[in-house]
Scaffold this motif. Structure first.
Motif, mmCIF file in Angstrom:
data_model
loop_
_atom_site.group_PDB
_atom_site.id
_atom_site.type_symbol
_atom_site.label_atom_id
_atom_site.label_comp_id
_atom_site.label_asym_id
_atom_site.label_seq_id
_atom_site.Cartn_x
_atom_site.Cartn_y
_atom_site.Cartn_z
ATOM 1 N N GLU A 224 -6.787 11.793 2.818
ATOM 2 C CA GLU A 224 -7.140 10.608 2.024
ATOM 3 C C GLU A 224 -6.547 9.319 2.577
ATOM 4 O O GLU A 224 -7.036 8.223 2.287
ATOM 5 C CB GLU A 224 -6.594 10.760 0.593
ATOM 6 C CG GLU A 224 -7.228 11.858 -0.232
ATOM 7 C CD GLU A 224 -6.468 12.035 -1.547
ATOM 8 O OE1 GLU A 224 -7.028 11.708 -2.620
ATOM 9 O OE2 GLU A 224 -5.285 12.494 -1.491
ATOM 10 N N ILE A 225 -5.444 9.456 3.325
ATOM 11 C CA ILE A 225 -4.656 8.250 3.646
ATOM 12 C C ILE A 225 -5.457 7.202 4.408
ATOM 13 O O ILE A 225 -5.557 6.041 3.999
ATOM 14 C CB ILE A 225 -3.387 8.622 4.459
ATOM 15 C CG1 ILE A 225 -2.500 9.580 3.667
ATOM 16 C CG2 ILE A 225 -2.605 7.370 4.828
ATOM 17 C CD1 ILE A 225 -1.321 10.149 4.441
ATOM 18 N N TYR B 109 1.652 4.233 -3.365
ATOM 19 C CA TYR B 109 1.462 5.687 -3.379
ATOM 20 C C TYR B 109 2.804 6.428 -3.196
ATOM 21 O O TYR B 109 2.836 7.563 -2.732
ATOM 22 C CB TYR B 109 0.433 6.111 -2.321
ATOM 23 C CG TYR B 109 -0.923 5.546 -2.615
ATOM 24 C CD1 TYR B 109 -1.722 6.063 -3.646
ATOM 25 C CD2 TYR B 109 -1.411 4.449 -1.899
ATOM 26 C CE1 TYR B 109 -2.969 5.512 -3.946
ATOM 27 C CE2 TYR B 109 -2.645 3.893 -2.188
ATOM 28 C CZ TYR B 109 -3.418 4.420 -3.210
ATOM 29 O OH TYR B 109 -4.648 3.874 -3.513
ATOM 30 N N PHE C 218 0.836 -1.213 0.000
ATOM 31 C CA PHE C 218 0.000 0.000 0.000
ATOM 32 C C PHE C 218 0.870 1.262 0.000
ATOM 33 O O PHE C 218 0.673 2.167 -0.815
ATOM 34 C CB PHE C 218 -0.915 -0.016 1.233
ATOM 35 C CG PHE C 218 -1.684 1.261 1.428
ATOM 36 C CD1 PHE C 218 -2.888 1.488 0.754
ATOM 37 C CD2 PHE C 218 -1.207 2.272 2.268
ATOM 38 C CE1 PHE C 218 -3.600 2.678 0.922
ATOM 39 C CE2 PHE C 218 -1.908 3.458 2.432
ATOM 40 C CZ PHE C 218 -3.106 3.662 1.768
ATOM 41 N N LEU D 277 -0.764 10.557 -1.695
ATOM 42 C CA LEU D 277 -2.091 10.771 -1.107
ATOM 43 C C LEU D 277 -2.041 11.980 -0.172
ATOM 44 O O LEU D 277 -1.045 12.185 0.520
ATOM 45 C CB LEU D 277 -2.528 9.551 -0.289
ATOM 46 C CG LEU D 277 -2.860 8.261 -1.040
ATOM 47 C CD1 LEU D 277 -3.227 7.158 -0.053
ATOM 48 C CD2 LEU D 277 -4.016 8.480 -2.024
ATOM 49 N N PRO E 296 -8.831 6.717 5.034
ATOM 50 C CA PRO E 296 -9.933 6.023 4.348
ATOM 51 C C PRO E 296 -9.429 5.064 3.265
ATOM 52 O O PRO E 296 -9.931 3.940 3.145
ATOM 53 C CB PRO E 296 -10.754 7.154 3.722
ATOM 54 C CG PRO E 296 -10.175 8.435 4.206
ATOM 55 C CD PRO E 296 -8.977 8.173 5.023
ATOM 56 N N ARG E 297 -8.448 5.497 2.509
ATOM 57 C CA ARG E 297 -7.927 4.645 1.454
ATOM 58 C C ARG E 297 -7.280 3.392 2.045
ATOM 59 O O ARG E 297 -7.462 2.286 1.528
ATOM 60 C CB ARG E 297 -6.892 5.435 0.640
ATOM 61 C CG ARG E 297 -6.637 4.900 -0.758
ATOM 62 C CD ARG E 297 -7.827 5.081 -1.713
ATOM 63 N NE ARG E 297 -8.016 6.450 -2.109
ATOM 64 C CZ ARG E 297 -7.499 7.008 -3.215
ATOM 65 N NH1 ARG E 297 -6.795 6.276 -4.048
ATOM 66 N NH2 ARG E 297 -7.692 8.284 -3.483
ATOM 67 N N PHE E 298 -6.543 3.578 3.162
ATOM 68 C CA PHE E 298 -5.900 2.418 3.796
ATOM 69 C C PHE E 298 -6.947 1.443 4.314
ATOM 70 O O PHE E 298 -6.828 0.227 4.131
ATOM 71 C CB PHE E 298 -4.973 2.860 4.929
ATOM 72 C CG PHE E 298 -4.268 1.713 5.591
ATOM 73 C CD1 PHE E 298 -3.141 1.135 5.014
ATOM 74 C CD2 PHE E 298 -4.746 1.165 6.785
ATOM 75 C CE1 PHE E 298 -2.506 0.053 5.604
ATOM 76 C CE2 PHE E 298 -4.103 0.078 7.376
ATOM 77 C CZ PHE E 298 -2.976 -0.469 6.778
ATOM 78 N N GLU E 299 -7.954 1.986 4.980
ATOM 79 C CA GLU E 299 -9.025 1.122 5.499
ATOM 80 C C GLU E 299 -9.646 0.304 4.383
ATOM 81 O O GLU E 299 -9.862 -0.898 4.509
ATOM 82 C CB GLU E 299 -10.107 1.977 6.183
ATOM 83 C CG GLU E 299 -9.669 2.643 7.481
ATOM 84 C CD GLU E 299 -9.495 1.658 8.630
ATOM 85 O OE1 GLU E 299 -9.625 0.439 8.424
ATOM 86 O OE2 GLU E 299 -9.199 2.112 9.756
ATOM 87 N N ALA E 300 -9.943 0.972 3.269
ATOM 88 C CA ALA E 300 -10.626 0.297 2.166
ATOM 89 C C ALA E 300 -9.728 -0.764 1.526
ATOM 90 O O ALA E 300 -10.166 -1.879 1.234
ATOM 91 C CB ALA E 300 -11.049 1.329 1.120
ATOM 92 N N GLU E 301 -8.469 -0.432 1.347
ATOM 93 C CA GLU E 301 -7.597 -1.348 0.611
ATOM 94 C C GLU E 301 -6.999 -2.446 1.476
ATOM 95 O O GLU E 301 -6.722 -3.536 0.998
ATOM 96 C CB GLU E 301 -6.449 -0.557 -0.051
ATOM 97 C CG GLU E 301 -6.893 0.355 -1.172
ATOM 98 C CD GLU E 301 -5.694 0.945 -1.924
ATOM 99 O OE1 GLU E 301 -4.629 0.292 -1.980
ATOM 100 O OE2 GLU E 301 -5.826 2.081 -2.418
#
Lengths: 284, 284, 284, 284
Positions: free
Chosen positions: A62-63, A27, A23, A58, A65-70
């Motif tokens: 953004e970091i 980025y 992850f 990022l 939410p994006r980490f949680e999702a991915e």
């Protein structure tokens, strides 16, 4: 250099390090520090990763939410994200004994502690002059059995107003209420003047003298509702001898208290302390 | 549990941790330990990863070539692969002083050192009885200025015959030739009885006594051709006082030597020591 | 309680302890502390005795002449007599680094150091505000290659005027002239930021980093004309690791410097340091 | 050099040091070491003096009666007289764990411990071979709930027969009866594997792990009837981290146990331990 710091804990599974580092790499994260720990008994995984923020693709918001999702959701992670800037805001509570307070102020003055200190709170006014000479606001909030509730309310107001992230009890000789503690879970650091679990409670140097121990110590821990029983962050010791009086034990011990507390503060500020149940993982 | 241990060093670049951990995950590696270090000054990256071998989907012989092809070549990595089984084979060289030797034998007997000890070599026969009581073969190879070359040849033959991986100089009071040392680069551990770089050379306890130091120490290091100048693995110290005679310094120091040497051996055996130029990274 | 402290050194002979203790007893001295040391190599005897002054039957001025006549001359003793009251007067010299200075001021404020501090001298003015908040006079004496001689003359004048007994160089980054040093033989305490004799001279933390040592230290010593070569009073150390940068070594080291210097000051103030040739006897 | 060692304790009074040193001087005693301690709280005086025996003008048998008559009775002293020759006789009790035993045997072999070791007693036979390789007699006395009384009787017989002065419990995992202990008051040294008073009783490393302490320790103490509560002779500690398993705590702790126990033995052998009530004065 501005840093982002990700703290993760979750049930241990294969592939976590691979996914977290993938992850960050995807980025363009330039990893500065990675530490991980598996608690085999509890089946828990702990990780801390720090990377350069400026070259990361990022934005700060953004970091997470994006980490949680991915990554995070898939591994049922409990995740925290910190940034080295702005600095965390630390309040110091103190009574009359100055040694830990002055030690912290001296380190801060020398640029050794990456914190803001928006306030020192004391139930006495003795130390006001020197605190203010260091350029730190000082709040005198007297305390008695009668006014404890209102005093704590006043303290909480001040802490909120100054956006304090965590509190250091630098030999603050008052017991905080459970209600107060619940406002700052694992965010109140106390220094206890013994090598816990030996000599819980009041007058540990006297107890150490009575028992005839050859080494004394100090313990920095997070405050929980049970007295002197919270997760231990750091401990240090010093040798004493038969000819040391109680007054000398106190003096030798104060040096140990200073060093122990300052290390614990440093670990906390650098987001290197992960508390879980009643223990800590310290990635120093 | 059988483990594989991968040691990597290369110029620092983005994505290394991600790629190494992805590689291990892709073959079902259950990572037990990961440590990494970036030397910012030298622009070098160092990493150690350990994982369970039994559940890994690559055979022992396949791992390194596959890793080189998929990851190593791309990052210009210098890579080493070790396995916890079979255990590394350690030779001990000793002269007359027994304290380090007995300490190692005692630890080995107690199951604290994951090594085979196929041989103890000494230029004296004094310690033969007890070494053999511990079940370890003892080789007496007398040494003089005249026979040094042939004695070293005999030592090298024995080391080869017993498939020795690394050598511990447990107060072996002879200087090894450059030729001998080149057979075991960063695989000969010496214990020097001072806190290097103070008191290089002979009789460091006497020199410490003369200078009136308040602390003495010991240093475990890899042997290089320059005397007492190789990469330092571990150092320990002990406090001394004005009333300590040289004989007492020696005795206090011997305790420090034992602890220092045994830690260095343990780090080496667990493949936690990465030497680069004249320094070491120790992932303990 | 007011104390008298007698310091004696002489060639070793039988009967010294008996005669000194008989002398004190004959004038009703209640002995609080007695320590003695025989340096067998040098054939020298060292002794320190402390007793209650109030119940002693000799006046302050009578003690030394009477002791010389009854005991000292017979054993060819070199004798010093001190009193706990009035307190010794200590000057602090400092440059820009504040950690040792603040540590001393904090201890003094907490009542841990039985000294008067009539003056802090600095070649910079940065620390003036906080020094004065502690109630200590601050003298800014700028220094350059051009004015060194006149600056030292001004310093000596101030020291005389304030009746200073001894000087602490709390990271004072200037080299004192031989002439200045001869005014205060074994009465100038310096803190050197390495574990002497390793890393003499400038930038010891950089040198320690280069060598890859695993432990760093600090040394408090009396200043003599040869740089960093005077009698060692105290040394302390701290562990460092491969990931510590030079900046971190400095920070870890500063904690060691503070503790080491404060111990040396305490021993000196309590008249527990006996310097002889280039070594010290410390009766702690 | 043969030494006499006088140990004195009595209510604190003026003139004790003068009288004891006068006594020794009057018979031409060349004093090698003198240490004294006043416990102000208890009003007690403690002293240890060592002198050369060869040049003393009293015979071994005359010293104590003459001292009692001239000095001891007047001050109500409790007095003990020891000689460096013959050496004290030490028995070692051990179960299965070998680390403390081998450490002691190694030191003895290296000439570091001035004791005779006439016997090692164990309730298991595992360690017999190596003990005998060191030239020490080994007695296997199996123990069960059923035979405890007769086993202790057999032990006491052996101890008497071998004229044992004191006993070291080198991780002897049996609790001695009060009757047995009363045969050797303050002459049985035990090593407890925790930093007392923390973690009294069984499985202290497990308890330390559970509490999440950052430092573990060991305590050498004289055995009294209350478990782990006798006078403490020596304590040492070692740092542990979150990633250390219980097995690693045990291993780290065993090193601490060895060092702690060996120091306690050394102090005891050199007659430097004065036990009073539940504390010790240690003149090291």
């Amino acid at each position: 250099m501005k840093k982002a710091i990700l703290i993760v804990q979750c049930p241990d599974q294969k592939g976590i390090v691979a996914e977290v580092s993938r992850f960050l790499y995807s980025y363009h994260g330039n990893i500065l520090e990675v530490d991980q720990h598996v608690d085999v008994e509890m089946g828990m995984f702990f990780m801390r990763a720090a990377w350069e923020l400026d070259t990361f693709s990022l934005g700060k918001e953004e970091i997470l939410p994006r980490f949680e999702a991915e990554v995070g959701e898939r591994f049922s992670m409990e995740t925290k994200l910190h940034f080295s800037d702005p600095k965390p805001r630390m309040a110091i509570f103190v009574s009359k004994l100055s040694h830990c307070l002055f030690d912290i102020l001296g380190r801060h003055h020398a640029g050794q502690l990456d914190v803001e200190i928006p306030m020192v709170v004391s139930n006495h006014s003795d130390l006001q002059g020197i605190v203010e000479a260091f350029g730190i606001p000082f709040f005198h909030i007297p305390l008695s059995a009668a006014n404890k509730e209102s005093a704590e309310a006043r303290q909480l107001d001040l802490l909120a107003e100054h956006q304090v992230d965590f509190i250091v009890l630098a030999r603050y000789m008052q017991i905080l209420s459970g209600d107060f503690i619940r406002h700052f879970p694992n965010r109140i650091i106390n220094i206890h003047h013994s090598f816990l679990p030996a000599f819980v409670g009041a007058r540990p140097y006297h107890a150490a003298f009575e028992r005839g121990v050859k080494i004394i110590g100090a313990t920095a821990h997070y405050v929980t509702e049970e007295l002197d029983a919270g997760p231990i962050i750091e401990q240090e010791v010093a040798r004493v001898r038969h000819h040391n009086t109680i007054a000398e034990l106190v003096q030798i011990g104060q040096d140990v208290e200073k060093v122990t507390l300052s290390k614990a503060i440093k670990y906390h500020v650098e987001r290197k302390v992960l508390a879980f149940k009643n223990k800590t993982v310290i990635f120093y």
